[in-house]
Design a protein around this motif. Structure first.
Motif, PDB file in Angstrom:
ATOM      1  N   VAL A  31       0.791  -1.612   0.327  1.00 16.09           N
ATOM      2  CA  VAL A  31       0.002  -0.325  -0.293  1.00 16.09           C
ATOM      3  C   VAL A  31       0.516   0.897  -0.250  1.00 16.09           C
ATOM      4  N   LEU A  32       0.781   1.679  -1.238  1.00 19.77           N
ATOM      5  CA  LEU A  32       1.455   3.238  -0.850  1.00 19.77           C
ATOM      6  C   LEU A  32       0.343   4.700  -0.903  1.00 19.77           C
ATOM      7  N   THR A  33       0.107   5.194  -0.182  1.00 22.72           N
ATOM      8  CA  THR A  33      -0.507   6.657  -0.253  1.00 22.72           C
ATOM      9  C   THR A  33      -0.025   7.705  -0.039  1.00 22.72           C
ATOM     10  N   ALA A  34      -0.283   8.258  -0.216  1.00 20.88           N
ATOM     11  CA  ALA A  34       0.548   9.339   0.126  1.00 20.88           C
ATOM     12  C   ALA A  34       0.047  10.832   1.169  1.00 20.88           C
ATOM     13  N   GLY A  35      -0.864  10.364   2.223  1.00 20.51           N
ATOM     14  CA  GLY A  35      -1.916  11.044   2.157  1.00 20.51           C
ATOM     15  C   GLY A  35      -2.943   9.921   3.358  1.00 20.51           C
ATOM     16  N   CYS A  78       5.662  -0.554  -9.640  1.00 23.21           N
ATOM     17  CA  CYS A  78       5.971   0.669  -8.774  1.00 23.21           C
ATOM     18  C   CYS A  78       7.148   1.543  -9.335  1.00 23.21           C
ATOM     19  N   VAL A  79       7.116   2.670  -9.117  1.00 24.28           N
ATOM     20  CA  VAL A  79       8.600   2.885  -9.097  1.00 24.28           C
ATOM     21  C   VAL A  79       9.231   3.043  -7.640  1.00 24.28           C
ATOM     22  N   THR A  80       8.800   2.592  -6.710  1.00 31.79           N
ATOM     23  CA  THR A  80       9.172   1.693  -5.724  1.00 31.79           C
ATOM     24  C   THR A  80       9.938   0.210  -5.894  1.00 31.79           C
ATOM     25  N   TRP A 159       2.348   5.254 -10.315  1.00 34.15           N
ATOM     26  CA  TRP A 159       2.027   6.320  -9.751  1.00 34.15           C
ATOM     27  C   TRP A 159       0.922   7.382 -10.558  1.00 34.15           C
TER      28      TRP A 159
END
Lengths: 197, 84, 246
Positions: A31-35, A78-80, A159
């Motif tokens: 899970v990648l969330t910026a907020g 994903c870029v990560t 993203w």
């Protein structure tokens, strides 16, 4: 020149040819969330496309899904540095959406509930390359993964696949979205490792 | 991204500021809350970070460690005060 | 004064098992400027194909020595911690950036302001650095530690914490354990999760004006911060550090 640490990363040898450079295969879904995670009820969800003549094409939950739900299986990157291969999804192709949109502009800014934005050229969203997805792995999309609906553009870093997508805005020139403004690539091709600008 | 706090920004911020920037006080331009950077809510994934106000959840700053560059965007804070 | 952070080459000089899932790692860093108790480092690993991953780890040691000690818990789905716990060997080299952080730090305190330490799981690492710094300085500042951990087998720094508990002297740290899954025989309370009531019993009350340090997973820290506020502790008297799985 960075120092190489012995033995780190060696488990990634014997790579699957579907893996772009610098990516590691995962079986879960990080899970990648910026907020904070927005909670959007189906009753208030809507999808819009705004064009240069000031018009906004608008759908609600039922009318949008009536454009034609389809199943698709794609690899996501994903870029990560993680990738998931052969992931099953269900959603509406953007080809169906753009049958109802008149525009001469070549670029798109995707807008999300919560204010996030990301830019994609229009030609990279058409011809079966992108969807608005409602289900993944056979289940309705959870909010943490962008539910109730997210953009899915699997041939670009993930993203670009905006969570909680609310609509698309047609723009004349390519402009950076939220992460692109902060140093990420305007385009984001995983095969040429377009990670940063 | 993982939800963490401003302590994790110490490394990336050390690339752009001398001294410990996580001990700096800053005011949120949206709600006026004054806190040290270490108290911010941070969403982190290794190379990119979004710091949000502990009170109103507005974006305070973002940091991207992009290859050899570190890119800092500080649109949500004012009165950034470093201890010297 | 906090030393300026920079990237350093570190060489593994010793490792040993800390718990069934965690490992202590000693790194020699010839140009290390020293660090304060509670600080952390960013560890960067680079693979032969150039792929890099970096993660933050708290330092269990403090002082001027040109070496640091880490204690790393394996997160099965992570990509850095399994390597550090299972594959890293004495003599291997990696890069560390530090020393980092100036908020979650403690220095021997001439004013002797009481300190309450609260650790969840491997969040005990920077807290142990504070306990060790307190002992090394023979500081008589009252320190109390609440350590929430799954089972007795998961306790980090066991022998050092036992020594604190057994010491009747004024520099000893008072240690309370809360075991969530299995408590040892003779424990003062059965296994069970930390509750607000238990927290109220085991931490210094706001009337004593303690400085409180809380370190653990994000959900643990946020639960504890909420309870501390309800118990009357001022937000700015509490220093928190959250960690994720990596």
């Amino acid at each position: 020149m960075a120092l190489i640490t012995r033995g780190f990363g060696s488990k990634t040898h014997g790579r699957d040819t579907r893996l772009p450079p610098g990516q590691t295969q995962v079986d879960d879904w990080p899970v990648l969330t910026a907020g904070a995670t927005p909670e959007i009820a189906q009753e208030i969800w809507e999808f819009t496309v705004g064009t240069e003549d000031g018009k906004t094409v608008r759908w609600d939950w039922d009318s949008f899904r009536a454009l034609g739900l389809e199943d698709f299986t794609v690899d996501i990157h994903c870029v990560t540095h993680w990738s998931r291969l052969g992931m099953p999804w269900r959603g509406v192709s953007l080809d169906r959406v753009f049958e109802h949109v008149e525009t001469s502009y070549d670029f798109v800014m995707a807008h999300s509930y919560g204010g996030y934005t990301t830019n994609v050229p229009l030609e990279e969203l058409l011809d079966g390359q992108a969807w608005i997805a409602f289900e993944a792995d056979g289940e309705p999309l959870e909010a943490e993964h962008g539910g109730p609906a997210r953009l899915v553009v699997p041939h670009l870093y993930f993203w670009k696949s905006a969570k909680w997508v609310q609509g698309l805005e047609m723009i004349a020139q390519d402009e950076p979205g939220f992460w692109e403004e902060r140093g990420y690539s305007l385009h984001g091709d995983p095969w040429t490792e377009e990670r940063y600008s | 991204m993982q939800k963490l706090d401003g302590n994790v920004l110490a490394g990336p911020l050390s690339e752009v500021m001398t001294g410990d920037a996580t001990s700096a006080h800053a005011r949120c331009v949206h709600c006026g809350d004054v806190a040290v950077i270490a108290q911010a809510v941070v969403y982190a994934d290794g190379s990119r970070f979004v710091a949000r106000c502990r009170r109103c959840d507005s974006v305070l700053l973002t940091i991207v460690e992009a290859g050899d560059d570190v890119r800092l965007t500080m649109t949500g804070v004012t009165a950034f005060t470093m201890p010297v | 004064m906090i030393a300026h952070a920079a990237w350093h080459v570190a060489t593994v000089s010793a490792t040993h098992p800390e718990t069934p899932s965690a490992r202590r790692i000693v790194l020699d860093i010839p140009d290390w400027p020293g660090n304060l108790a509670g600080q952390h480092v960013d560890v960067r690993l680079t693979a032969e194909d150039g792929y890099q991953a970096s993660r933050s780890y708290s330092i269990a040691s403090s002082g001027d020595a040109p070496s640091i000690e880490l204690a790393v818990d394996r997160v099965a789905s992570g990509e850095v911690s399994p390597y550090l716990v299972d594959d890293l060997m004495v003599g291997d080299q990696l890069e560390v950036r530090g020393p980092l952080g100036g908020w979650f730090v403690w220095r021997p305190d001439p004013a002797h302001r009481p300190v309450q330490l609260i650790a969840g799981g491997s969040g005990v690492v920077p807290i142990a650095a504070i306990v060790r710094a307190h002992r090394a300085a023979l500081d008589v500042t009252p320190l109390r530690l609440l350590y929430a951990v799954r089972t007795p087998d998961d306790v980090f720094f066991r022998s050092e914490l036992d020594r604190e508990a057994a010491d009747p002297g004024p520099t000893a740290v008072h240690v309370d354990y809360v075991f969530s899954r299995r408590a040892p025989d003779g424990a003062p309370r059965p296994a069970g999760r930390l509750t607000r009531e238990l927290l109220g019993e085991l931490v210094l009350p706001p009337q004593q004006n303690p400085l409180v340090f809380v370190c653990g997973s994000t959900p643990f820290v946020e639960r504890v911060l909420g309870w501390l506020k309800e118990l009357g502790h001022e937000v700015d008297d509490v220093r928190a550090e959250r960690f994720g799985g990596a």
